[in-house]
Design a protein around this motif. Structure first.
Motif, PDB file in Angstrom:
ATOM      1  N   UNK A   1      -6.770 -11.174   5.901  1.00 36.01           N
ATOM      2  CA  UNK A   1      -5.852 -12.302   6.063  1.00 36.01           C
ATOM      3  C   UNK A   1      -4.911 -12.420   4.871  1.00 36.01           C
ATOM      4  N   UNK A   2      -5.424 -12.189   3.671  1.00 39.00           N
ATOM      5  CA  UNK A   2      -4.564 -12.263   2.483  1.00 39.00           C
ATOM      6  C   UNK A   2      -3.535 -11.142   2.480  1.00 39.00           C
TER       7      UNK A   2
ATOM      8  N   UNK B   1      -9.982  -4.098  -4.256  1.00 39.02           N
ATOM      9  CA  UNK B   1      -9.369  -5.400  -4.537  1.00 39.02           C
ATOM     10  C   UNK B   1      -8.280  -5.741  -3.522  1.00 39.02           C
ATOM     11  N   UNK B   2      -8.195  -7.007  -3.201  1.00 36.07           N
ATOM     12  CA  UNK B   2      -7.152  -7.490  -2.307  1.00 36.07           C
ATOM     13  C   UNK B   2      -5.782  -7.277  -2.940  1.00 36.07           C
TER      14      UNK B   2
ATOM     15  N   UNK C   1      -4.522  -3.799  -2.347  1.00 37.46           N
ATOM     16  CA  UNK C   1      -4.140  -3.620  -0.948  1.00 37.46           C
ATOM     17  C   UNK C   1      -2.829  -4.331  -0.642  1.00 37.46           C
ATOM     18  N   UNK C   2      -2.655  -5.533  -1.168  1.00 42.35           N
ATOM     19  CA  UNK C   2      -1.408  -6.274  -0.962  1.00 42.35           C
ATOM     20  C   UNK C   2      -0.229  -5.505  -1.549  1.00 42.35           C
ATOM     21  N   UNK C   3      -0.398  -4.993  -2.763  1.00 40.93           N
ATOM     22  CA  UNK C   3       0.684  -4.255  -3.412  1.00 40.93           C
ATOM     23  C   UNK C   3       1.047  -3.010  -2.607  1.00 40.93           C
ATOM     24  N   UNK C   4       0.028  -2.321  -2.091  1.00 37.63           N
ATOM     25  CA  UNK C   4       0.277  -1.095  -1.322  1.00 37.63           C
ATOM     26  C   UNK C   4       1.017  -1.403  -0.030  1.00 37.63           C
ATOM     27  N   UNK C   5       0.584  -2.437   0.705  1.00 37.01           N
ATOM     28  CA  UNK C   5       1.248  -2.752   1.971  1.00 37.01           C
ATOM     29  C   UNK C   5       2.660  -3.276   1.730  1.00 37.01           C
TER      30      UNK C   5
END
Length: 246
Positions: free
Chosen positions: A116-117, A224-225, A228-232
């Motif tokens: 979700x994050x 780590x979230x 993953x956020x940075x990659x997406x």
């Protein structure tokens, strides 16, 4: 089995009665191979390992594209396109983000709150993105829960080729390491592929757009979230820039 000894492979090759038995040298069964092909260091990608088995049959292997390749029937692709297009307002087509939450083994499970994050971070880049969430049949309730948390749509489980068609018609994919990631590589769909520690070099995206993410520990729960956020975000920025350029 180009990466490890295999008694099963040995027995099948012997039982086959074949006069020629092609296999990778240095895996403990050289004495039954004719020919034994050269070996690569174990950390090379599985596609590179398997490509060596082509060498006895052709002399142009170095010039071949041996990456994953899939061909969809017209009806398979059309069905997926129709599913994405359903209930979408007229106007410019929104960016299609497909999120897969299933990967077969417990070690590759990732918390719904983390998904979700990441989806929230994706909407920072593309507020109007269209979100589909896919899963294996036993995780439909989990997918529905994530859809409720994020305003996405949980798509019903489907036969494998129909799932591949949904991947092929997406603009970007976020997934744990599974066949869905390899399908995305075949269709050149930009992907964030979450892999277990030590798996990216051998099992990650192969000559395909996107980012391989490795967990620091033995399960994806340790990933780590933020990473993953940075990659997406990076993948979506690239996708959006190409869409704008067109």
């Amino acid at each position: 089995m180009p990466t490890a000894p295999s008694v099963t492979t040995l027995l099948i090759m012997m039982a086959s009665g074949a006069r020629r038995r092609v296999g990778t040298t240095g895996r403990g069964i050289d004495y039954i191979l004719s020919p034994a092909t050269r070996a690569l260091p174990i950390e090379h990608h599985i596609v590179d390992h398997l490509s060596l088995l082509v060498e006895p049959f052709r002399d142009d292997v170095a010039h071949l594209d041996l990456g994953p390749h899939l061909v969809l029937a017209h009806g398979e692709r059309a069905g997926a396109e129709a599913e994405w297009a359903a209930n979408v307002p007229s106007g410019p087509r929104p960016l299609r983000l497909l999120v897969n939450i299933s990967a077969g083994i417990t070690a590759r499970a990732w918390p719904l709150a983390s998904y979700a994050q990441v989806i929230a971070a994706a909407r920072e880049v593309v507020p109007s993105l269209q979100l589909f969430i896919m899963c294996a049949p036993h995780e439909t309730a989990r997918a529905a829960e994530l859809a409720g948390m994020t305003g996405g749509r949980a798509v019903p489980p489907r036969p494998l080729r129909d799932a591949f068609a949904l991947v092929a018609t997406a603009d970007a994919l976020f997934t744990p390491d599974t066949s869905i990631a390899h399908a995305a590589a075949a269709f050149k769909v930009p992907t964030v592929d979450m892999l277990l520690q030590g798996k990216a070099s051998q099992w990650g995206l192969y000559r395909a757009p996107g980012i391989n993410l490795e967990s620091p520990g033995g399960t994806l729960a340790s990933l780590s979230v933020r990473a993953a956020c940075d990659a997406l975000r990076a993948v979506l920025y690239d996708v959006e820039s190409h869409r704008t350029a067109r």
